[in-house]
Design a protein around this motif. Structure first.
Motif, PDB file in Angstrom:
ATOM      1  N   THR A 269       0.847  -1.197   0.000  1.00 39.55           N
ATOM      2  CA  THR A 269       0.000   0.000   0.000  1.00 39.55           C
ATOM      3  C   THR A 269       0.874   1.235   0.000  1.00 39.55           C
ATOM      4  O   THR A 269       2.070   1.168   0.294  1.00 39.55           O
ATOM      5  CB  THR A 269      -0.905   0.074   1.244  1.00 39.55           C
ATOM      6  N   SER A 270       0.246   2.347  -0.327  1.00 43.22           N
ATOM      7  CA  SER A 270       0.976   3.606  -0.275  1.00 43.22           C
ATOM      8  C   SER A 270       0.062   4.680   0.294  1.00 43.22           C
ATOM      9  O   SER A 270       0.169   5.076   1.433  1.00 43.22           O
ATOM     10  CB  SER A 270       1.478   3.946  -1.675  1.00 43.22           C
ATOM     11  N   CYS A 271      -0.919   5.148  -0.515  1.00 43.77           N
ATOM     12  CA  CYS A 271      -1.752   6.272  -0.070  1.00 43.77           C
ATOM     13  C   CYS A 271      -2.789   5.856   0.972  1.00 43.77           C
ATOM     14  O   CYS A 271      -3.162   6.629   1.831  1.00 43.77           O
ATOM     15  CB  CYS A 271      -2.457   6.900  -1.269  1.00 43.77           C
ATOM     16  N   GLU A 272      -3.261   4.596   0.876  1.00 46.13           N
ATOM     17  CA  GLU A 272      -4.362   4.089   1.716  1.00 46.13           C
ATOM     18  C   GLU A 272      -5.604   4.959   1.652  1.00 46.13           C
ATOM     19  O   GLU A 272      -6.411   4.999   2.569  1.00 46.13           O
ATOM     20  CB  GLU A 272      -3.892   3.876   3.156  1.00 46.13           C
ATOM     21  N   GLY A 274      -7.160   5.232  -1.715  1.00 42.49           N
ATOM     22  CA  GLY A 274      -7.781   4.917  -2.997  1.00 42.49           C
ATOM     23  C   GLY A 274      -7.410   5.853  -4.128  1.00 42.49           C
ATOM     24  O   GLY A 274      -8.167   6.003  -5.079  1.00 42.49           O
ATOM     25  N   ILE A 275      -6.215   6.460  -4.024  1.00 46.16           N
ATOM     26  CA  ILE A 275      -5.850   7.389  -5.103  1.00 46.16           C
ATOM     27  C   ILE A 275      -4.571   7.012  -5.843  1.00 46.16           C
ATOM     28  O   ILE A 275      -4.263   7.621  -6.852  1.00 46.16           O
ATOM     29  CB  ILE A 275      -5.714   8.851  -4.606  1.00 46.16           C
ATOM     30  N   CYS A 276      -3.811   6.001  -5.363  1.00 46.42           N
ATOM     31  CA  CYS A 276      -2.506   5.766  -6.004  1.00 46.42           C
ATOM     32  C   CYS A 276      -2.450   4.491  -6.833  1.00 46.42           C
ATOM     33  O   CYS A 276      -1.658   4.394  -7.759  1.00 46.42           O
ATOM     34  CB  CYS A 276      -1.393   5.756  -4.966  1.00 46.42           C
ATOM     35  N   GLY A 277      -3.217   3.470  -6.502  1.00 43.21           N
ATOM     36  CA  GLY A 277      -3.208   2.229  -7.285  1.00 43.21           C
ATOM     37  C   GLY A 277      -2.215   1.188  -6.802  1.00 43.21           C
ATOM     38  O   GLY A 277      -2.141   0.097  -7.351  1.00 43.21           O
ATOM     39  N   THR A 278      -1.433   1.490  -5.763  1.00 45.13           N
ATOM     40  CA  THR A 278      -0.411   0.541  -5.299  1.00 45.13           C
ATOM     41  C   THR A 278      -1.031  -0.781  -4.845  1.00 45.13           C
ATOM     42  O   THR A 278      -0.468  -1.839  -5.053  1.00 45.13           O
ATOM     43  CB  THR A 278       0.381   1.159  -4.125  1.00 45.13           C
ATOM     44  N   CYS A 279      -2.186  -0.724  -4.209  1.00 41.07           N
ATOM     45  CA  CYS A 279      -2.768  -1.930  -3.611  1.00 41.07           C
ATOM     46  C   CYS A 279      -3.662  -2.703  -4.583  1.00 41.07           C
ATOM     47  O   CYS A 279      -4.279  -3.689  -4.192  1.00 41.07           O
ATOM     48  CB  CYS A 279      -3.589  -1.551  -2.377  1.00 41.07           C
ATOM     49  N   MET A 307      -9.361  -1.661  -5.351  1.00 41.69           N
ATOM     50  CA  MET A 307      -8.360  -1.074  -4.436  1.00 41.69           C
ATOM     51  C   MET A 307      -8.786  -1.439  -3.002  1.00 41.69           C
ATOM     52  O   MET A 307      -9.651  -0.776  -2.415  1.00 41.69           O
ATOM     53  CB  MET A 307      -8.305   0.453  -4.575  1.00 41.69           C
ATOM     54  N   CYS A 309      -7.578  -0.986  -0.180  1.00 36.29           N
ATOM     55  CA  CYS A 309      -7.299  -0.084   0.949  1.00 36.29           C
ATOM     56  C   CYS A 309      -8.551   0.681   1.351  1.00 36.29           C
ATOM     57  O   CYS A 309      -8.676   1.100   2.499  1.00 36.29           O
ATOM     58  CB  CYS A 309      -6.164   0.878   0.615  1.00 36.29           C
TER      59      CYS A 309
END
Ligand code: FES
Length: 322
Positions: A269-272, A274-279, A307, A309
């Motif tokens: 995860t990154s932003c947690e 729902g805006i970055c797409g990492t998860c 997503m 997160c």
């Protein structure tokens, strides 16, 4: 592969240059530690940068996609932030190593005969890369660029000197807020035009509403999440992990990521928010309740990715590719 699939690239990079380019904004040049070429990217892409010990932040690539040796980003010092931008401004030094992931693109430039670019503040970063690619080609384009004041607007002199009156600077202390109606009223053929807007949430909202009313296609990049959909109270559901066959209960007061974490399963995860797409995780069965700000309406109805997160489930059981 899905358009939003996480990138495989994990890049050890080094800060090759750092300079202040506007009030509260530094520009960084990053290169691969091993000196190799960097993964290619398209305008609108961002990278995830781990700054300090564990803060991961997304920054749009704002340089030249044709230059495979260097990634260029510009970082605004955010006084309300999580400390990432303060670290970049106050402590990060040339020669320091950084962990970088990506690049990924959730804001890709579609082919069109005419573009309207609208940037607010640090939102100029992806737009600068787009203008470099559209630049002197056959498409018509204009940029309206707002900011608190001239001195806070990165790249303003370069954009005006290279592109002349295609670029309109609208510092708020001289002109007030950007007049979106005026910008759109100048279009010869609104239906053939595409609007790209990046900046603070109120600007994105105003541009989205104005374009919707005129039937103009619009792409916006959010740095803040859009509001979660209103609806019933959150409910618990079951999560089946297809690869291990495990079943995990997601209580009403926990996110999928948190429930997985508690069960010893880590999703990156990154932003947690729902805006970055990492998860991003593939959905194999069940109906996700999408609460991210990334997937398009077309992608949402396919229900093949989510997503975790922020998103939940509309069905009592959700089967994920984990
Ligand atoms: Fe950023 Fe989930 S962690 S979208």
């Amino acid at each position: 592969m899905h358009a939003h699939s996480p990138s495989e690239h994990d890049l050890p990079m080094v800060v090759a240059d750092k300079e202040t380019i506007a009030d509260g904004i530094v520009r960084l040049e990053l290169r691969a530690c091993d000196g190799h070429d960097l993964p290619s990217w398209t305008p609108g892409s961002h990278i995830d940068v781990t700054v300090g010990t564990d803060v991961i932040r997304q920054y749009s690539l704002c340089g030249d996609p044709g230059d495979r040796t260097t990634y260029e980003i510009a970082v605004l010092k955010e006084h309300q932030g999580r400390g990432g931008s303060a670290y970049v401004h106050d402590r990060l030094e040339v020669g320091e190593r950084l962990r970088v992931k990506g690049p990924r693109n959730h804001f890709a430039l579609v082919a069109a005969p005419s573009y309207v670019f609208i940037a607010g503040g640090i939102g100029i970063t992806p737009i600068r890369a787009m203008i470099r690619s559209v630049g002197f080609g056959s498409a018509r384009w204009s940029l309206t660029y707002g900011g608190r004041s001239r001195s806070s607007m990165a790249f303003r002199e370069e954009l005006v000197s290279v592109h002349g009156d295609r670029v309109r600077l609208r510092p708020q202390d001289e002109f007030g807020p950007i007049d979106i109606g005026e910008v759109l009223a100048e279009l010869d053929d609104p239906q053939a035009s595409v609007v790209y807007c990046c900046g603070p949430a109120p600007l994105l909202e105003a541009v989205t509403v104005a374009c919707g009313a005129r039937g103009i296609g619009v792409h916006v990049e959010r740095f803040m999440p859009s509001a979660a959909p209103k609806g019933s109270e959150d409910e618990a559901f079951e999560l089946e992990l297809a690869r291990s066959g495990r079943t995990i209960n997601v209580p009403a007061d926990r996110t999928i990521v948190a429930a997985l974490e508690a069960a010893g399963v880590t999703v990156p995860t990154s932003c947690e928010e729902g805006i970055c797409g990492t998860c991003e995780t593939a959905v194999l069965r069940g109906l996700p309740e999408h609460r991210d700000s990334l997937l398009t309406d077309e992608e949402r109805v396919l229900n093949d990715t989510m997503m975790p997160c922020v998103s939940r489930s509309r069905s009592s059981r959700l089967v994920l590719d984990l």
